[in-house]
Motif scaffolding. Structure first.
Motif, PDB file in Angstrom:
ATOM      1  N   UNK A 158      -3.852   1.757  -7.136  1.00 50.87           N
ATOM      2  CA  UNK A 158      -3.588   0.332  -6.906  1.00 50.87           C
ATOM      3  C   UNK A 158      -4.893  -0.445  -7.019  1.00 50.87           C
ATOM      4  N   UNK A 159      -4.797  -1.672  -7.474  1.00 51.59           N
ATOM      5  CA  UNK A 159      -5.993  -2.437  -7.844  1.00 51.59           C
ATOM      6  C   UNK A 159      -6.355  -3.489  -6.806  1.00 51.59           C
ATOM      7  N   UNK A 160      -6.069  -3.252  -5.548  1.00 48.19           N
ATOM      8  CA  UNK A 160      -6.370  -4.247  -4.516  1.00 48.19           C
ATOM      9  C   UNK A 160      -7.604  -3.823  -3.732  1.00 48.19           C
ATOM     10  N   UNK A 161      -8.558  -4.758  -3.614  1.00 40.79           N
ATOM     11  CA  UNK A 161      -9.778  -4.466  -2.865  1.00 40.79           C
ATOM     12  C   UNK A 161     -10.099  -5.583  -1.881  1.00 40.79           C
ATOM     13  N   UNK A 162      -9.083  -6.370  -1.509  1.00 37.04           N
ATOM     14  CA  UNK A 162      -9.292  -7.506  -0.628  1.00 37.04           C
ATOM     15  C   UNK A 162      -9.116  -7.160   0.836  1.00 37.04           C
ATOM     16  N   UNK A 163      -8.973  -8.189   1.685  1.00 34.65           N
ATOM     17  CA  UNK A 163      -8.843  -7.965   3.132  1.00 34.65           C
ATOM     18  C   UNK A 163      -7.519  -7.307   3.490  1.00 34.65           C
ATOM     19  N   UNK A 164      -7.505  -6.634   4.641  1.00 36.79           N
ATOM     20  CA  UNK A 164      -6.330  -5.924   5.154  1.00 36.79           C
ATOM     21  C   UNK A 164      -5.798  -4.936   4.115  1.00 36.79           C
ATOM     22  N   UNK A 165      -6.729  -4.221   3.492  1.00 40.77           N
ATOM     23  CA  UNK A 165      -6.361  -3.333   2.382  1.00 40.77           C
ATOM     24  C   UNK A 165      -5.370  -2.263   2.821  1.00 40.77           C
ATOM     25  N   UNK A 166      -5.583  -1.671   3.993  1.00 43.76           N
ATOM     26  CA  UNK A 166      -4.686  -0.616   4.445  1.00 43.76           C
ATOM     27  C   UNK A 166      -3.262  -1.144   4.595  1.00 43.76           C
ATOM     28  N   UNK A 167      -3.111  -2.338   5.182  1.00 40.69           N
ATOM     29  CA  UNK A 167      -1.777  -2.921   5.359  1.00 40.69           C
ATOM     30  C   UNK A 167      -1.143  -3.257   4.017  1.00 40.69           C
ATOM     31  N   UNK A 168      -1.945  -3.751   3.071  1.00 41.60           N
ATOM     32  CA  UNK A 168      -1.416  -4.062   1.744  1.00 41.60           C
ATOM     33  C   UNK A 168      -0.950  -2.796   1.042  1.00 41.60           C
ATOM     34  N   UNK A 169      -1.743  -1.730   1.127  1.00 43.49           N
ATOM     35  CA  UNK A 169      -1.348  -0.479   0.472  1.00 43.49           C
ATOM     36  C   UNK A 169      -0.112   0.126   1.125  1.00 43.49           C
ATOM     37  N   UNK A 170      -0.013   0.046   2.446  1.00 41.83           N
ATOM     38  CA  UNK A 170       1.198   0.536   3.107  1.00 41.83           C
ATOM     39  C   UNK A 170       2.405  -0.290   2.681  1.00 41.83           C
ATOM     40  N   UNK A 171       2.182  -1.585   2.482  1.00 42.77           N
ATOM     41  CA  UNK A 171       3.286  -2.447   2.079  1.00 42.77           C
ATOM     42  C   UNK A 171       3.763  -2.134   0.667  1.00 42.77           C
ATOM     43  N   UNK A 172       2.822  -1.897  -0.244  1.00 43.88           N
ATOM     44  CA  UNK A 172       3.254  -1.590  -1.607  1.00 43.88           C
ATOM     45  C   UNK A 172       3.887  -0.208  -1.665  1.00 43.88           C
ATOM     46  N   UNK A 173       3.471   0.700  -0.786  1.00 48.52           N
ATOM     47  CA  UNK A 173       4.162   1.990  -0.689  1.00 48.52           C
ATOM     48  C   UNK A 173       5.607   1.786  -0.221  1.00 48.52           C
ATOM     49  N   UNK A 174       5.794   0.893   0.753  1.00 47.55           N
ATOM     50  CA  UNK A 174       7.154   0.609   1.217  1.00 47.55           C
ATOM     51  C   UNK A 174       8.000   0.038   0.084  1.00 47.55           C
ATOM     52  N   UNK A 175       7.423  -0.859  -0.707  1.00 47.00           N
ATOM     53  CA  UNK A 175       8.161  -1.429  -1.835  1.00 47.00           C
ATOM     54  C   UNK A 175       8.496  -0.361  -2.868  1.00 47.00           C
ATOM     55  N   UNK A 176       7.539   0.532  -3.123  1.00 45.67           N
ATOM     56  CA  UNK A 176       7.784   1.617  -4.075  1.00 45.67           C
ATOM     57  C   UNK A 176       8.958   2.477  -3.606  1.00 45.67           C
ATOM     58  N   UNK A 177       9.035   2.724  -2.303  1.00 45.98           N
ATOM     59  CA  UNK A 177      10.119   3.537  -1.763  1.00 45.98           C
ATOM     60  C   UNK A 177      11.453   2.782  -1.753  1.00 45.98           C
ATOM     61  N   UNK A 178      11.414   1.452  -1.872  1.00 49.48           N
ATOM     62  CA  UNK A 178      12.644   0.667  -1.952  1.00 49.48           C
ATOM     63  C   UNK A 178      13.136   0.512  -3.393  1.00 49.48           C
ATOM     64  N   UNK A 179      12.358   1.013  -4.357  1.00 53.12           N
ATOM     65  CA  UNK A 179      12.784   0.961  -5.752  1.00 53.12           C
ATOM     66  C   UNK A 179      13.909   1.959  -5.985  1.00 53.12           C
TER      67      UNK A 179
END
Length: 413
Positions: free
Chosen positions: A38-59
């Motif tokens: 994933x190409x995100x390096x901004x603030x709250x990175x851990x929360x953003x990555x957990x969120x995109x993992x949740x979205x991936x699992x909702x696919x």
């Protein structure tokens, strides 16, 4: 380690402990590899990555659709009747979904989702359904099951009657999603280009109707301000697509004329001079956190005084600590509900976009720790207890977190 093997019409093979451990290690390594991409390096990175993992699992892998949530009938009020089935994909979420996938380097997921959206919406063209099944189907009849529900919350519903409602903001979401797709360098084929132009034609004739609004109320239709704002967005994005030669422009003069008419209606009938804010519906004094989407989707610029007044009014009336209520008025369903998490993240993003990045970051610092032990968010939270309410994990909550984090990171840079 506990393994739960199962089989259907074939011999049950029990894996060895070594095989189970190897499969678990492979699974963990695969997800870590995907996350590292994933190409995100901004603030709250851990929360953003957990969120995109949740979205991936909702696919839903066979189609590319993204489910709104993985559950149904988890209550918005314990013991109440606000229990809905969210195992469908909402057009309302489409622009946030595509934007999140694009920003975080999820190109295959973005492409798969976009083409599912184009396929599903084709089935009911030129009208849109509020939601579609994950296989792209349009039917989602609502019925109740003879169950006691989660902690006595009945009725237990499957299917969702909102599918057949008129929800005008969806047209703006659809065209905005296509606009984002082209902004990322993708082309539209001739059929989709023609259908998007026809969608703009439909908005020109439909925007004056009352509808059920973004929250799918079960009371009488109204002229919801956010619905009109998104109709404006639909025509504005269609005009841009036409100017760039991406969709037919034969009816562009009509789109331009109706875009102006919508703006006049919203600014004349859906703005309170006394309260200095856009209001929930025409000629009312009620507020609605969905109005923040007028700012986030570009109905007006962040420095527009009316938009700034709307953000301030929502803070004053609908915000309770870090929590934001969707609205406080009647909606045709008895009982109450918790604070809507997506609205809290929308407020954080709105603050960042209006030059208040410090306040936005402070609000995010309060919201991010509300996740459960594996980084998931529900639809709502009880402000008094902190308990999760509604379906879980709620895709829109995670989408709003990602969007807010990206906006605050950009504002602080």
């Amino acid at each position: 380690m506990i393994a739960v093997p199962y089989a259907h019409r074939e011999p049950l093979v029990l894996p060895t402990r070594t095989e189970c451990e190897a499969r678990l290690d492979h699974t963990a390594a695969t997800w870590r590899e995907w996350t590292d991409g994933r190409t995100y390096a901004g603030p709250w990175r851990e929360a953003v990555l957990r969120s995109v993992l949740a979205l991936k699992l909702l696919v839903f892998a066979p189609s590319g659709a993204v489910a709104a949530a993985a559950t149904c009938s988890l209550p918005e009020e314990l013991g109440g009747e606000r229990n809905w089935d969210y195992r469908f994909s909402w057009i309302r979420d489409s622009a946030f979904t595509l934007n999140a996938f694009l920003k975080l380097g999820c190109a295959p997921e973005a492409t798969g989702y976009f083409w599912w959206l184009m396929h599903a919406s084709q089935l009911t063209h030129p009208r849109l359904h509020v939601l579609y099944r994950l296989d792209g189907g349009a039917r989602a009849p609502e019925k109740t099951l003879p169950l006691s529900g989660y902690r006595g919350s009945t009725p237990v519903r499957i299917g969702n009657a909102a599918a057949g409602q008129l929800q005008l903001d969806t047209y703006g979401e659809l065209v905005q999603t296509a606009w984002l797709y082209t902004a990322a360098g993708h082309r539209l084929d001739a059929d989709i280009a023609r259908r998007l132009a026809q969608t703009a034609d439909f908005v020109c004739t439909a925007w004056q109707q009352p509808d059920m609004g973004i929250w799918e109320v079960r009371s009488a239709p109204e002229h919801f301000a956010q619905s009109k704002m998104m109709c404006w967005v639909a025509l504005d994005r269609a005009l841009d697509l036409a100017q760039r030669g991406l969709i037919p422009d034969r009816h562009a003069p009509c789109w331009r004329r109706e875009r102006q008419a919508i703006a006049e209606f919203v600014d004349d009938r859906c703005f309170s001079l006394r309260l200095n804010t856009y209001v929930r519906s025409a000629d009312s004094d009620e507020l609605d956190a969905g109005l923040l989407l007028g700012l986030l989707h570009g109905y007006r610029s962040p420095d527009d005084p009316r938009m700034r007044g709307t953000v301030a009014a929502i803070q004053q009336v609908l915000q309770d600590g870090p929590y934001v209520n969707r609205y406080l008025g009647a909606d045709g369903v008895t009982g109450s509900e918790g604070a809507f998490l997506a609205c809290s993240f929308w407020l954080a993003e709105a603050l960042a976009r209006t030059g208040r990045a410090g306040e936005a970051a402070h609000l995010m610092d309060q919201l991010v720790p509300l996740a459960n032990d594996v980084g998931l968010y529900s639809e709502e939270i009880d402000p008094a207890t902190g308990d999760f309410l509604g379906n879980l994990p709620q895709g829109l909550s995670h989408l709003a977190l990602i969007s807010a984090a990206c906006a605050i990171g950009q504002a602080t840079r």
